[in-house]
Every structure is written in structure tokens, then in C-alpha cells.
Design an enzyme around this catalytic site. Structure first.
Site, PDB file in Angstrom:
ATOM      1  N   LYS A 195       0.826  -1.209   0.000  1.00 22.93           N
ATOM      2  CA  LYS A 195       0.000   0.000   0.000  1.00 22.93           C
ATOM      3  C   LYS A 195       0.863   1.263   0.000  1.00 22.93           C
ATOM      4  O   LYS A 195       0.514   2.268  -0.616  1.00 22.93           O
ATOM      5  CB  LYS A 195      -0.912   0.009   1.233  1.00 22.93           C
ATOM      6  CG  LYS A 195      -1.954  -1.091   1.241  1.00 22.93           C
ATOM      7  CD  LYS A 195      -3.034  -0.836   0.225  1.00 22.93           C
ATOM      8  CE  LYS A 195      -4.130  -1.883   0.311  1.00 22.93           C
ATOM      9  NZ  LYS A 195      -5.229  -1.631  -0.632  1.00 22.93           N
ATOM     10  N   LYS A 296     -10.123 -11.823  -7.432  1.00 24.46           N
ATOM     11  CA  LYS A 296     -11.296 -11.698  -6.572  1.00 24.46           C
ATOM     12  C   LYS A 296     -12.070 -10.416  -6.862  1.00 24.46           C
ATOM     13  O   LYS A 296     -11.494  -9.388  -7.203  1.00 24.46           O
ATOM     14  CB  LYS A 296     -10.862 -11.722  -5.102  1.00 24.46           C
ATOM     15  CG  LYS A 296     -10.404 -13.084  -4.627  1.00 24.46           C
ATOM     16  CD  LYS A 296      -9.926 -13.049  -3.197  1.00 24.46           C
ATOM     17  CE  LYS A 296      -8.612 -12.328  -3.039  1.00 24.46           C
ATOM     18  NZ  LYS A 296      -8.054 -12.437  -1.670  1.00 24.46           N
ATOM     19  N   LYS A 299     -13.856  -4.214  -3.969  1.00 24.23           N
ATOM     20  CA  LYS A 299     -14.371  -2.849  -3.900  1.00 24.23           C
ATOM     21  C   LYS A 299     -13.348  -1.826  -4.381  1.00 24.23           C
ATOM     22  O   LYS A 299     -13.702  -0.728  -4.772  1.00 24.23           O
ATOM     23  CB  LYS A 299     -14.773  -2.519  -2.464  1.00 24.23           C
ATOM     24  CG  LYS A 299     -15.988  -3.264  -1.973  1.00 24.23           C
ATOM     25  CD  LYS A 299     -16.475  -2.731  -0.636  1.00 24.23           C
ATOM     26  CE  LYS A 299     -15.561  -3.073   0.498  1.00 24.23           C
ATOM     27  NZ  LYS A 299     -16.089  -2.653   1.810  1.00 24.23           N
TER      28      LYS A 299
END
Length: 436
Positions: A195, A296, A299
Site C-alpha cells: 500500500k 477476486k 471494492k
């Protein structure tokens, strides 16, 4: 967690004091972990799911009935819209467990066993702010997530729903644990490294320390065993390391016993060391992206067409499925690694029709073209989500009702979490008010 976040904590309580005929007796309980997979993951997300089993004597009569308490604590991060993967992989399983808690074989046969359920479903908003966020969107998505829990079947009369930030013990314990966590432990976290690369110099401290908040989430409820995905094992190992470090620093020797005695609490170690139980994806729908059957549904994917959001209107759902990636083969088949899109779309078709057998569905679609199958899939998804969307509209419109549900849920969660927080403070030497 700071990707899409769903977890559960399996807590096994410690021995309890039973008062019989006016005499306080301490009896060790017989614990058996009954771990039920309530697991779902999406994007680089974490979802951890936990179950707890506690047994104690229910009475002091000749026939002693065992009370087995199972506590589930699960949560979803309120970033973006909840999608079909969140629902089928996690929330739907929570509902199934709430309504039909599984029993071990010996429990089915023993009439002297009473099952007590404690279900806690949390909107983990504190984890949602480790990345740049819109305050207006955070508030809206927090309430929307809670309303969707109810719309999907979480019953406030059977389960408690609360917002993570409404239980102050989560953030307070996180700070206490931050103060005893070596920086190099967090620097090893793979999720942080990934991240941080995306955010560059703007990366926040919260992203660096969020694994400690996750540890606090688990430790507050005395998790004994935590089913997690393989990508979250590193975070659970951090929680285990923190338990050992904390207990070694603060929970041994006569000074510790004296602090506990003065506070009127047992002089046992503050935290239970959680054990990892790596779960597979079998047994629950693992929904993949509509644009890539090997990734997958997430969101965080910038392409909204990659997912079916629970609140998508019927036309949007039909259009997304119509544009979903396919292959050149005729016939729809599941479990073929060379046809990930076919396997994914069939899994969705199967999951949204729980009243039909898998064998029946396989037979129905085995010779269909994509042009014939996609409309069937779209209508099945629309039909499954329609009652959820209708109930959601009713719940989100009744702000007083939703606020009351969240208030009651937070009060129940706080009752458990505050006991752990108090023990933590006493172990560390804080002056704890007498009335707490």
C-alpha cells in the site's frame, strides 16, 4: 482491514465463578473450539472470522446442564459499496450461522447441553481511514453497511450490530499495544509495503500501524482461535507476538499479582494467545471479478463493471453480466481451472439459488451458449437481491431505528471489550477508577 475487511473472532472464555448456595466457587471450564468458517475475502482484503466455545455448569442440582456459549465477531470495512462477493462470501454465512448454529456430534446427542449464542457484527470504520477518504462518503457507507447487514438477514433480536468506533476500547487498546510494539515488527508487514508504494510520500502512520489495531480487535474479545486466509497469517502472527511480549513485560511476578489483587481481578495473563486456523475457500462462495475470473471481486477495483454491488439496480446488474468476460467454449462448467470465467459465473448462479441442487444446475447449463446463459444468470441475481434491496430501503429510511440498533449493539460489545481493556491497564500500572 484496510483493504476490504471481513473477520471473525473465535473467543473461548476463561473459567467463571459460579455462586451456589451463597458460596463462590471457581470451576475450570471445559473448552472445545467449535470453529465455523465465516470467512470471505476480497481484493487484498482480510476477513477474519472467529467462533468461540465456553462450557460451564448451569446449575448446582444433581443434573448439571452445560451451557456452551459461541461468540462470533465479524466485520466489514465501509469503503465503497458492498458487493456480491462480500454478501455471498461473508454476510450470508453470518446469517446462516445466526439462524442455524452448527453443533458438534456429541452436542446433538446430549439433551443436557444448552447452546447460547453471542453474535456481534461490526462495521470496522476505524480501518477505513488508513487510506485517503471522503468524510461524507464514510458516514454514508458506515450506515449503509449496517443497514445492509439487517437487510441481508442479520436479526438485531438475535445478533448485535455496532460500529467499531462506537466502542472506544478498540482504539484505546490499539494505542496501548502500539506503545509496546517494536517498529521493525511493523516494517515487515507485506500489506504495508504494497500500500505504501501506491501512496508514496503521502502514506499515513495509520497504514503503518493498522495491524496493531487488528490485533486489538482480536485480543479485546479474548480470541483463542482465529480462522484466517493465508494472506492474513502474518497479521495474526503479529497479534501472537504481541500477546507474548505484553504478558512477558507486564503479567508475571509478585508486583503483577499485587496490582491485580488491589484491583479485585484475577492475576492471570491479560491476553489469550490466538491460534491461526488457515481456512480454504471451499464451502463458501468465492466470487471473482466479472472482468477477470482469476482475480477476486473487489471494492477497490477502479472498474465498477468488475463487480455486482448489492444495491445495483436490475438494469445495471443485467448490463454488467452481459459484458462479463467469457471464453470461446460452448457449455457452462464449474471447477475447470482452464475456464475461470465459466467457473466463476456458474458459482454465482449456484449461490443465488439455494433452493436448487448443484446437480440440477449443472445439468441445466452444461450445453448452453453464453448468450443463453447470461440472461438466466442476470435474472437469478436480480431475483435474489431484490428482497434485500427492498428491506435495505426501509431500514436506511428509518434513522431512529438504525441508530437504536447500533447503540444497543455497541453497549453489548463494550461490556465485553471494557473488561479486557481494564485488565490491560491494570497490568501496565495505570490508575483505574474504582467504579470501572
Amino acid at each position: 482491514m484496510l483493504y476490504y475487511y471481513v473477520w471473525s473472532i473465535a473467543c473461548i472464555s476463561r473459567p467463571v465463578t459460579i455462586r451456589a448456595f451463597g458460596i463462590a466457587q471457581r470451576r475450570p471450564h471445559n473448552t472445545r473450539a467449535n470453529l465455523h468458517r465465516l470467512y470471505s475475502s476480497s481484493s487484498s482484503s482480510s476477513q477474519t472470522t472467529t467462533t468461540t466455545t465456553t462450557e460451564e455448569a448451569a446449575s448446582t442440582t444433581a443434573i448439571k446442564k452445560k451451557i456452551i456459549t459461541r461468540r462470533i465477531l465479524s466485520g466489514v470495512q465501509p469503503t465503497g459499496s458492498l458487493h456480491l462477493g462480500n454478501y455471498l462470501g461473508a454476510i450470508k454465512q453470518w446469517v446462516d450461522f445466526q439462524n442455524n448454529p452448527p453443533k458438534q456430534e456429541e452436542e446433538e446427542e446430549d439433551e443436557n447441553i444448552e447452546i447460547k449464542l453471542e453474535n456481534f457484527f461490526c462495521v470496522v470504520d476505524l480501518h477505513a481511514i488508513t487510506m485517503p477518504h471522503d468524510p461524507v462518503a464514510l458516514r454514508e457507507s458506515t450506515l449503509a453497511s449496517a443497514a445492509l447487514y439487517i437487510a441481508a438477514g442479520i436479526d438485531p433480536d438475535k445478533s448485535k450490530i455496532f460500529v467499531q468506533s462506537h466502542v472506544a476500547a478498540h482504539s484505546e487498546l490499539s494505542w496501548l499495544l502500539n506503545c509496546v510494539t517494536p517498529m521493525n515488527w511493523l516494517e515487515r508487514m507485506i500489506q504495508y509495503k504494497d500500500k505504501a508504494k501506491k501512496q508514496g510520500e503521502n502514506v499515513g502512520v495509520g497504514l503503518f500501524t493498522y495491524p496493531v489495531l487488528m490485533a486489538a480487535d482480536i485480543l479485546l474479545y479474548q480470541a483463542d482461535r482465529v480462522p484466517v486466509g493465508e494472506d492474513q497469517r502474518q497479521h495474526l502472527e503479529l497479534a501472537r507476538d504481541l500477546v507474548r511480549r505484553f504478558n512477558d513485560m507486564f503479567c508475571k511476578g509478585n508486583p503483577f499479582k499485587k496490582r491485580c489483587k488491589a484491583a479485585g481481578i484475577p492475576s492471570r495473563k491479560t491476553f489469550t494467545e490466538p491460534q491461526a486456523m488457515i481456512v480454504s475457500t471451499g464451502g463458501g462462495a468465492r466470487v471473482m471479478s466479472l472482468t477477470d475470473g482469476s482475480s477476486k471481486m473487489s471494492k477497490s477495483d477502479p472498474n465498477d463493471g468488475s463487480r455486482i454491488n448489492i444495491l445495483d439496480p436490475p438494469k445495471v446488474i443485467r448490463d454488467k453480466i452481459k459484458r462479463a468476460k467469457t471464453d470461446s467454449f460452448v457449455g457452462i462448467e464449474p471447477n475447470n481451472p482452464e475456464r475461470p470465467e465459466a467457473s466463476n459465473l456458474f458459482s454465482i448462479y449456484d449461490a443465488v439459488q439455494p433452493d436448487r441442487s448443484r446437480e440440477e444446475l449443472v445439468e441445466e447449463v452444461k450445453d448452453l451458449s453464453w448468450g443463453d446463459f447470461k440472461p438466466l444468470l442476470a435474472e437469478a441475481v436480480v431475483a435474489h437481491l431484490e428482497p434485500i434491496q427492498t428491506k435495505y430501503a426501509s431500514v436506511i429510511a428509518d434513522e431512529e431505528y438504525l441508530s437504536g440498533v447500533l447503540r444497543d449493539g455497541a453497549a453489548s460489545a463494550n461490556e465485553i471489550a471494557s473488561r479486557t481493556l481494564k485488565s490491560t491497564k491494570i497490568a501496565m500500572g495505570f490508575v483505574v477508577p474504582k467504579d470501572t
